[in-house]
Motif scaffolding. Structure first.
Motif, PDB file in Angstrom:
ATOM      1  N   PRO A 103      10.114   2.805  -4.783  1.00 61.26           N
ATOM      2  CA  PRO A 103       9.619   2.839  -3.399  1.00 61.26           C
ATOM      3  C   PRO A 103       9.954   1.593  -2.576  1.00 61.26           C
ATOM      4  O   PRO A 103      10.034   1.679  -1.355  1.00 61.26           O
ATOM      5  CB  PRO A 103       8.103   2.996  -3.567  1.00 61.26           C
ATOM      6  CG  PRO A 103       7.809   2.539  -4.947  1.00 61.26           C
ATOM      7  CD  PRO A 103       9.028   2.823  -5.762  1.00 61.26           C
ATOM      8  N   GLN A 131      14.407   8.788  -5.372  1.00 58.97           N
ATOM      9  CA  GLN A 131      14.558   7.346  -5.116  1.00 58.97           C
ATOM     10  C   GLN A 131      13.243   6.774  -4.605  1.00 58.97           C
ATOM     11  O   GLN A 131      12.800   5.721  -5.033  1.00 58.97           O
ATOM     12  CB  GLN A 131      15.686   7.100  -4.107  1.00 58.97           C
ATOM     13  CG  GLN A 131      15.865   5.660  -3.681  1.00 58.97           C
ATOM     14  CD  GLN A 131      16.593   4.801  -4.698  1.00 58.97           C
ATOM     15  OE1 GLN A 131      17.286   5.306  -5.565  1.00 58.97           O
ATOM     16  NE2 GLN A 131      16.442   3.502  -4.595  1.00 58.97           N
ATOM     17  N   GLN A 132      12.603   7.499  -3.690  1.00 51.16           N
ATOM     18  CA  GLN A 132      11.343   7.024  -3.125  1.00 51.16           C
ATOM     19  C   GLN A 132      10.244   6.981  -4.183  1.00 51.16           C
ATOM     20  O   GLN A 132       9.447   6.058  -4.221  1.00 51.16           O
ATOM     21  CB  GLN A 132      10.915   7.913  -1.955  1.00 51.16           C
ATOM     22  CG  GLN A 132       9.671   7.422  -1.276  1.00 51.16           C
ATOM     23  CD  GLN A 132       9.465   8.058   0.074  1.00 51.16           C
ATOM     24  OE1 GLN A 132      10.339   8.725   0.603  1.00 51.16           O
ATOM     25  NE2 GLN A 132       8.307   7.842   0.646  1.00 51.16           N
ATOM     26  N   LYS A 133      10.211   7.990  -5.047  1.00 53.69           N
ATOM     27  CA  LYS A 133       9.190   8.047  -6.092  1.00 53.69           C
ATOM     28  C   LYS A 133       9.392   6.950  -7.131  1.00 53.69           C
ATOM     29  O   LYS A 133       8.445   6.267  -7.515  1.00 53.69           O
ATOM     30  CB  LYS A 133       9.232   9.424  -6.765  1.00 53.69           C
ATOM     31  CG  LYS A 133       8.246   9.592  -7.896  1.00 53.69           C
ATOM     32  CD  LYS A 133       8.352  10.975  -8.505  1.00 53.69           C
ATOM     33  CE  LYS A 133       7.387  11.124  -9.670  1.00 53.69           C
ATOM     34  NZ  LYS A 133       7.481  12.461 -10.268  1.00 53.69           N
ATOM     35  N   SER A 147      13.493   2.570  -1.003  1.00 52.81           N
ATOM     36  CA  SER A 147      13.760   3.977  -0.731  1.00 52.81           C
ATOM     37  C   SER A 147      14.580   4.127   0.548  1.00 52.81           C
ATOM     38  O   SER A 147      14.691   3.203   1.345  1.00 52.81           O
ATOM     39  CB  SER A 147      12.451   4.760  -0.624  1.00 52.81           C
ATOM     40  OG  SER A 147      11.668   4.255   0.427  1.00 52.81           O
ATOM     41  N   GLN A 149      18.112   1.646   4.336  1.00 48.56           N
ATOM     42  CA  GLN A 149      17.264   1.069   3.311  1.00 48.56           C
ATOM     43  C   GLN A 149      16.797  -0.280   3.807  1.00 48.56           C
ATOM     44  O   GLN A 149      17.519  -0.951   4.552  1.00 48.56           O
ATOM     45  CB  GLN A 149      18.059   0.824   2.019  1.00 48.56           C
ATOM     46  CG  GLN A 149      17.948   1.878   0.995  1.00 48.56           C
ATOM     47  CD  GLN A 149      18.761   1.543  -0.252  1.00 48.56           C
ATOM     48  OE1 GLN A 149      19.860   1.025  -0.173  1.00 48.56           O
ATOM     49  NE2 GLN A 149      18.219   1.869  -1.401  1.00 48.56           N
ATOM     50  N   LYS A 160      14.070  11.884  -2.421  1.00 50.02           N
ATOM     51  CA  LYS A 160      12.669  11.881  -2.842  1.00 50.02           C
ATOM     52  C   LYS A 160      12.507  11.172  -4.189  1.00 50.02           C
ATOM     53  O   LYS A 160      11.538  10.450  -4.399  1.00 50.02           O
ATOM     54  CB  LYS A 160      12.134  13.311  -2.926  1.00 50.02           C
ATOM     55  CG  LYS A 160      11.887  13.935  -1.581  1.00 50.02           C
ATOM     56  CD  LYS A 160      11.330  15.347  -1.750  1.00 50.02           C
ATOM     57  CE  LYS A 160      11.064  15.986  -0.415  1.00 50.02           C
ATOM     58  NZ  LYS A 160      10.559  17.361  -0.556  1.00 50.02           N
TER      59      LYS A 160
END
Length: 170
Positions: A63, A58-60, A66, A86, A56
């Motif tokens: 993005p 990494q995504q935040k 992610s 990825q 999460k």
């Protein structure tokens, strides 16, 4: 029940126990491995593996690169592990340490322990080194394989214990 339309359930001695039992044992072992992998991902057990909170983060934070949880598989040692994917990054080169440093400063991070890791007070980013940060053909930096933890002294200890590059001269 009418004998012509009902089917008789096989008696235990007439079943092919070894095939079915063997298949059930394999299914049970695989399911147990998936459960253990999920526990590792959600941080409910101590592990060196990837945790959902790290995915999460990494995504935040990044993005454009992610991770996506694709499923589960067995590795060579027979352990169940998460399959992550990825987006492929078209890149020209690896980022330099100065580029990485400057980008992390722009994102609100500051270096700790002589640049061993970066923190913004909420997240700590480890392993932000050239082979883990790419410069895309668009000129943007892509943090593809860094290690991100929620800021916590315990996470620093975990990183120190796992990192082959950690300098132990405190």
């Amino acid at each position: 029940m009418d004998g012509s339309r009902s089917k008789r359930i096989s008696q235990k001695g007439k079943c092919r126990e070894t095939q079915v039992d063997g298949l059930l044992e394999k299914a049970e072992a695989f399911a147990r491995g998936v459960l253990e992998s999920l526990e590792a991902l959600t941080g409910t057990t101590a592990c060196k593996g990837v945790q959902i909170t790290r995915l999460k983060a990494q995504q935040k934070l990044f993005p454009d690169c992610s991770y996506v949880l694709m499923g589960f598989s067995m590795n060579r040692e027979g352990k169940v592990c998460a399959l992550l994917a990825q987006q492929y990054i078209l890149f020209g080169r690896e980022a330099t340490e100065d580029e990485i440093h400057d980008e992390l400063l722009k994102l609100g991070f500051h270096p700790e322990m002589d640049g061993e890791y970066y923190t913004n007070g909420e997240y700590d980013i480890f392993d932000a080194v050239p082979n883990n940060v790419l410069v895309g053909i668009d000129g943007s930096l892509y943090f593809i394989d860094t290690i991100i933890y929620k800021s916590d002294e315990a996470n620093l200890s975990v990183y120190k214990s796992q990192s082959p590059k950690y300098t132990k001269n405190e």
